[in-house]
Design a protein around this motif. Structure first.
Motif, PDB file in Angstrom:
ATOM      1  N   HIS A  80       1.150  -0.986   0.196  1.00  0.00           N
ATOM      2  CA  HIS A  80      -0.005   0.289  -0.487  1.00  0.00           C
ATOM      3  C   HIS A  80       0.338   0.821  -0.028  1.00  0.00           C
ATOM      4  O   HIS A  80       1.687   1.371   0.610  1.00  0.00           O
ATOM      5  CB  HIS A  80      -0.996   0.374   1.416  1.00  0.00           C
ATOM      6  N   PHE A  81       0.747   2.632  -1.242  1.00  0.00           N
ATOM      7  CA  PHE A  81       1.580   3.298  -1.286  1.00  0.00           C
ATOM      8  C   PHE A  81       0.464   4.253  -0.918  1.00  0.00           C
ATOM      9  O   PHE A  81      -0.795   4.898  -1.303  1.00  0.00           O
ATOM     10  CB  PHE A  81       2.352   3.473  -2.478  1.00  0.00           C
ATOM     11  N   TRP A  82       1.484   5.745   0.536  1.00  0.00           N
ATOM     12  CA  TRP A  82       0.445   5.966   0.765  1.00  0.00           C
ATOM     13  C   TRP A  82       1.789   7.131   0.436  1.00  0.00           C
ATOM     14  O   TRP A  82       2.302   7.183   0.246  1.00  0.00           O
ATOM     15  CB  TRP A  82      -0.117   6.755   2.106  1.00  0.00           C
ATOM     16  N   GLU A  83       0.588   9.010  -0.177  1.00  0.00           N
ATOM     17  CA  GLU A  83       1.208   9.982  -0.108  1.00  0.00           C
ATOM     18  C   GLU A  83       0.850  10.950   0.522  1.00  0.00           C
ATOM     19  O   GLU A  83      -0.257  11.615   0.052  1.00  0.00           O
ATOM     20  CB  GLU A  83       1.619  10.100  -2.335  1.00  0.00           C
ATOM     21  N   LEU A  84       1.544  11.971   1.329  1.00  0.00           N
ATOM     22  CA  LEU A  84       1.045  12.845   1.282  1.00  0.00           C
ATOM     23  C   LEU A  84       1.434  14.020   0.592  1.00  0.00           C
ATOM     24  O   LEU A  84       2.801  14.798   0.562  1.00  0.00           O
ATOM     25  CB  LEU A  84       1.430  13.648   3.434  1.00  0.00           C
ATOM     26  N   GLY A  85       0.646  15.207   0.327  1.00  0.00           N
ATOM     27  CA  GLY A  85       0.743  16.400  -0.171  1.00  0.00           C
ATOM     28  C   GLY A  85       0.439  16.933   0.662  1.00  0.00           C
ATOM     29  O   GLY A  85       0.604  17.202   1.581  1.00  0.00           O
ATOM     30  N   GLY A  86       1.564  18.917   0.150  1.00  0.00           N
ATOM     31  CA  GLY A  86       1.328  19.743   0.679  1.00  0.00           C
ATOM     32  C   GLY A  86       2.291  20.217   1.462  1.00  0.00           C
ATOM     33  O   GLY A  86       2.250  21.324   2.070  1.00  0.00           O
ATOM     34  N   GLY A  87       3.694  19.572   1.821  1.00  0.00           N
ATOM     35  CA  GLY A  87       4.283  19.616   2.651  1.00  0.00           C
ATOM     36  C   GLY A  87       4.605  19.486   3.971  1.00  0.00           C
ATOM     37  O   GLY A  87       3.927  18.406   3.926  1.00  0.00           O
ATOM     38  N   THR A  88       4.651  20.024   4.802  1.00  0.00           N
ATOM     39  CA  THR A  88       4.520  20.221   5.883  1.00  0.00           C
ATOM     40  C   THR A  88       3.147  21.155   6.268  1.00  0.00           C
ATOM     41  O   THR A  88       2.459  21.406   7.488  1.00  0.00           O
ATOM     42  CB  THR A  88       5.454  21.203   7.164  1.00  0.00           C
ATOM     43  N   SER A  89       2.181  21.145   5.208  1.00  0.00           N
ATOM     44  CA  SER A  89       0.811  22.081   5.343  1.00  0.00           C
ATOM     45  C   SER A  89      -0.276  20.953   6.256  1.00  0.00           C
ATOM     46  O   SER A  89      -1.319  21.230   6.451  1.00  0.00           O
ATOM     47  CB  SER A  89       0.360  22.780   4.059  1.00  0.00           C
ATOM     48  N   LEU A  90      -0.243  19.448   5.989  1.00  0.00           N
ATOM     49  CA  LEU A  90      -1.460  18.799   6.390  1.00  0.00           C
ATOM     50  C   LEU A  90      -0.944  17.738   7.319  1.00  0.00           C
ATOM     51  O   LEU A  90      -0.933  16.208   6.563  1.00  0.00           O
ATOM     52  CB  LEU A  90      -2.147  18.270   5.223  1.00  0.00           C
TER      53      LEU A  90
END
Length: 347
Positions: A80-90
């Motif tokens: 399972h691949f999860w990717e957090l967007g927004g740098g440090t904003s989320l």
């Protein structure tokens, strides 16, 4: 049977057409990607999954998966691949991909944009700090409910560094497997040699301190293959790459546990400058030396201020029409409320 039961039975039938009922354990892992905005996380995931498609900006938290068979006619392992967007904003979304149910099979990949050294330390520090705190809270709860799993997770990280390693008592391993990727090496390669040395040595120290693997990558196919090797090890249990590159004039590739503080050396600063810096830990000293050359941008400058609702790739006619209607109703409510308050007589 539920629809889910039927789907599982259908998959088992496809993967075992001869009707064999022999049970084969399926490997299931979760890999969580985070890092700089526009740092190349999506591109790395697509290359690891061998998908030939154009990458798009990541909105909040995105999910995809990959499947691999260890041998012919064997059930496929799942990653399972999860990717957090927004740098440090989320940062609040970090608790979604890493839970008490999968912490023992989770790993973190931190992608840092080498072409933006002023953003490097605050992005790295904030993301690793929040993720570490979240994982430690999960492990603390697990120690009470399921101490065997918690002990297994901790033991796995301690095994990344041999007990006879000279730095065994000097580092503080991340609670789950960690890979740090320095992206956009093509731009970084053009930097001044002293700048490259400072960034490379700093990332070497941070990676070694956290018991992490470190790799630099760019557009070169050879570099992308090395990244794939590390990710495939996390996701599908493939053998670790045995290559090693410590030369600061070349792309770094250092699997966890193969570096040492003696090889990294002290922070690249004069003795007088280091003497003036008040630091309680080696990590804090490296931070002060790095930020003396690359003063960090404030975290508010690193926030993603673009409204994703205005992005054409997420356009949906019915939803957009309803949103426009609700915006009009809200504006009308504000005007009416303003009039009613102004009409009141306060003593």
């Amino acid at each position: 049977d539920t629809l889910w039961d039927l789907a599982i039975a259908e998959m088992e039938k496809r993967e075992n057409p001869d009707g064999s009922s022999k049970h084969v354990e399926v490997w299931e892992k979760s890999v969580f990607f985070m890092g700089n905005k526009n740092g190349g996380k999506t591109t790395i995931i697509l290359r690891c999954l061998e998908r030939e498609e154009a990458s798009k900006p990541t909105l909040a938290l995105e999910y995809t998966f990959g499947r691999r068979a260890r041998r012919h006619n064997a059930p496929k392992d799942i990653a399972h691949f999860w990717e957090l967007g927004g740098g440090t904003s989320l940062l609040d979304l970090i608790r979604v991909p890493i839970t008490s149910n999968n912490v023992g099979s989770s790993a973190v990949v931190l992608v840092l944009d080498l072409s933006k050294p002023h953003e490097l330390w605050p992005t790295m520090e904030k993301l690793l700090q929040v993720t570490r705190n979240h994982v430690n809270k999960i492990l603390t709860k697990l120690e009470k409910k399921n101490p065997e799993v918690a002990a297994e997770v901790k033991q796995r990280m301690q095994n990344n560094l041999r007990r006879d390693h000279p730095d065994y008592d000097l580092i503080d391993p991340f609670p789950i497997p960690l890979v740090i990727i320095g992206s956009k090496y093509d731009i970084f390669h053009e930097f001044d040699s002293d700048v490259k040395k400072l960034i490379s040595k700093t990332l070497r120290f941070v990676s070694h301190y956290y018991g992490a693997s470190l790799v630099f990558t760019g557009k070169s196919e050879a570099l992308l293959l090395k990244v794939r090797a590390l990710i495939n090890n996390l996701a599908f249990g493939y053998d670790k790459s045995k290559s090693l590159s410590l030369d600061h004039s070349k792309p770094l590739f250092i699997p966890a546990g193969l570096d040492s503080l003696s090889h990294i050396g002290p922070p690249p600063a004069s003795d007088s400058d280091i003497g003036k810096m008040r630091a309680n830990t080696p990590l804090e000293l490296w931070k002060k030396v790095f930020e003396k050359t690359f003063p960090p941008k404030s975290l508010c400058d690193l926030q993603d201020t673009k409204d994703p609702a205005q992005d054409a790739q997420y356009a949906e006619y019915e939803v957009d029409v309803m949103k426009a209607q609700k915006n009009q109703e809200l504006e009308q409510y504000r005007r009416n409320a303003s009039k009613s308050w102004k009409a009141m007589d306060f003593d």
